[in-house]
Scaffold this active site. Structure first.
Site, PDB file in Angstrom:
ATOM      1  N   GLU A 102       2.615  -1.266 -51.393  1.00  0.00           N
ATOM      2  CA  GLU A 102       1.859  -2.425 -51.014  1.00  0.00           C
ATOM      3  C   GLU A 102       1.516  -3.038 -49.977  1.00  0.00           C
ATOM      4  OE1 GLU A 102       1.516  -5.956 -50.248  1.00  0.00           O
ATOM      5  OE2 GLU A 102       0.812  -5.863 -52.329  1.00  0.00           O
ATOM      6  N   SER A 103      -0.019  -3.365 -49.603  1.00  0.00           N
ATOM      7  CA  SER A 103      -0.309  -3.154 -48.486  1.00  0.00           C
ATOM      8  C   SER A 103       0.133  -4.725 -47.356  1.00  0.00           C
ATOM      9  CB  SER A 103      -1.955  -3.377 -48.353  1.00  0.00           C
ATOM     10  OG  SER A 103      -2.318  -3.886 -49.352  1.00  0.00           O
ATOM     11  N   CYS A 163      -4.618   4.838 -48.935  1.00  0.00           N
ATOM     12  CA  CYS A 163      -4.932   4.053 -50.359  1.00  0.00           C
ATOM     13  C   CYS A 163      -4.298   2.292 -49.685  1.00  0.00           C
ATOM     14  CB  CYS A 163      -3.442   3.713 -51.435  1.00  0.00           C
ATOM     15  SG  CYS A 163      -3.544   2.489 -52.495  1.00  0.00           S
ATOM     16  N   ARG A 216      -9.905  -4.403 -51.915  1.00  0.00           N
ATOM     17  CA  ARG A 216      -7.922  -4.245 -51.514  1.00  0.00           C
ATOM     18  C   ARG A 216      -7.550  -3.875 -53.097  1.00  0.00           C
ATOM     19  NH1 ARG A 216      -4.040  -7.480 -53.131  1.00  0.00           N
ATOM     20  NH2 ARG A 216      -1.639  -6.901 -52.254  1.00  0.00           N
ATOM     21  N   ARG A 272      -3.637   1.007 -58.372  1.00  0.00           N
ATOM     22  CA  ARG A 272      -3.679  -0.043 -57.671  1.00  0.00           C
ATOM     23  C   ARG A 272      -4.506   0.493 -56.663  1.00  0.00           C
ATOM     24  NH1 ARG A 272       0.386  -5.070 -56.660  1.00  0.00           N
ATOM     25  NH2 ARG A 272      -0.908  -7.203 -57.310  1.00  0.00           N
ATOM     26  N   HIS A 295      -4.127   9.545 -53.286  1.00  0.00           N
ATOM     27  CA  HIS A 295      -2.514  10.409 -53.308  1.00  0.00           C
ATOM     28  C   HIS A 295      -2.778  11.171 -52.719  1.00  0.00           C
ATOM     29  CE1 HIS A 295      -0.507   6.090 -52.206  1.00  0.00           C
ATOM     30  NE2 HIS A 295      -0.984   5.912 -54.047  1.00  0.00           N
ATOM     31  N   GLU A 355      -0.446  13.089 -51.129  1.00  0.00           N
ATOM     32  CA  GLU A 355       1.038  13.636 -51.065  1.00  0.00           C
ATOM     33  C   GLU A 355       1.881  13.501 -52.464  1.00  0.00           C
ATOM     34  OE1 GLU A 355       1.145   8.980 -51.145  1.00  0.00           O
ATOM     35  OE2 GLU A 355      -0.292  10.635 -50.056  1.00  0.00           O
TER      36      GLU A 355
END
Length: 258
Positions: free
Chosen positions: A47-48, A78, A108, A143, A202, A204
């Site tokens: 969550e940035s 992300c 964003r 997201r 992502h 990962e």
């Protein structure tokens, strides 16, 4: 030298596990002084806004900017992409602080809410050229942000068509340009600029290790370009043989999606 993984919030454990699978040691970075112990860094997804608040709380932004500005290899996934962008739109009221370094404009939350998260096959010939395998990879978008514009020195690695039902996105007036609607038929989701790499998705969270190997190749290249005096104080980024042998015998403790 180990690869640093910013461990404030988000998928840092998954990145450390992905590095372990290719025989690379990842270490958590939570304080500015810990950056002195690494020569490369991964900024994970999460969550940035929360990550930015925690980074500000721990006074990490000056150290992160210095780390990026010194030419060290850094990969943002992300939320990490948002951190590295020079410009960001679609932010919450009041915005958030950015590290910067990537000559791009990122939205964003381009793809919508958590419910609009998705997976898709991305065409990435550059990844196959460097690391083998097929010309596609699985993109996990949670997201997710998207890159709307890039500067002339930015290499586009992957892009994605814009859905016909995509809500209208307005680019604000910046640097003397008038406010305008984003009308391109595709958005960029992976870029490289010098020693900086960024993906809107992502890697990962998949079993495909090629993105982490791609980043490690960037790290090795940066080490080879360092002056002899700089190279003297750097350690090998790879784990020792004992660590690598143990990887094959140990059950991975995190879910990896095929």
């Amino acid at each position: 030298m180990a690869v640093g993984v910013l461990a404030l919030q988000g998928s840092y454990n998954e990145h450390i596990a992905a590095l372990r699978r290719i025989g690379v040691k990842g270490v958590e970075i939570k304080k500015p002084e810990q950056l002195r112990g690494v020569d490369s860094l991964i900024i994970p997804g999460g969550e940035s806004t929360t990550m930015a608040k925690l980074a500000e709380l721990h006074n990490l932004f000056p150290a992160l900017r210095e780390f990026v500005g010194s030419g060290n290899p850094v990969w943002g996934t992300c939320a990490g992409l948002i951190f590295l962008a020079n410009k960001a739109v679609g932010q919450k009221t009041g915005g958030q602080e950015l590290v910067g370094g990537l000559d791009c404009t990122v939205h964003r939350n381009f793809f919508g809410s958590q419910l609009q998260s998705f997976e898709i096959e991305l065409v990435v010939p550059k990844l196959a050229e460097k690391e083998g395998g097929t010309n596609t990879c699985r993109g996990v978008f949670i997201r997710a942000p998207a890159i709307l514009e890039v500067g002339p020195n930015v290499e586009v690695i992957a892009d994605l068509p814009v859905s016909s039902d995509q809500p209208k996105v307005v680019l604000p007036a910046i640097d003397g340009q008038e406010e305008r609607e984003f009308t391109d038929d595709k958005v960029i989701v992976a870029i490289k600029q010098g020693n900086l790499l960024a993906t809107a998705f992502h890697p990962e969270l998949t079993s495909d290790s090629r993105w982490h190997r791609y980043f490690m190749a960037m790290v090795e290249e940066a080490k080879q370009e360092a002056t002899p005096s700089e190279a003297l104080v750097k350690y090998d980024v790879y784990a020792n043989d004992e660590d690598v042998n143990a990887i094959g015998k140990r059950h991975l403790d995190l879910p990896i999606f095929e």
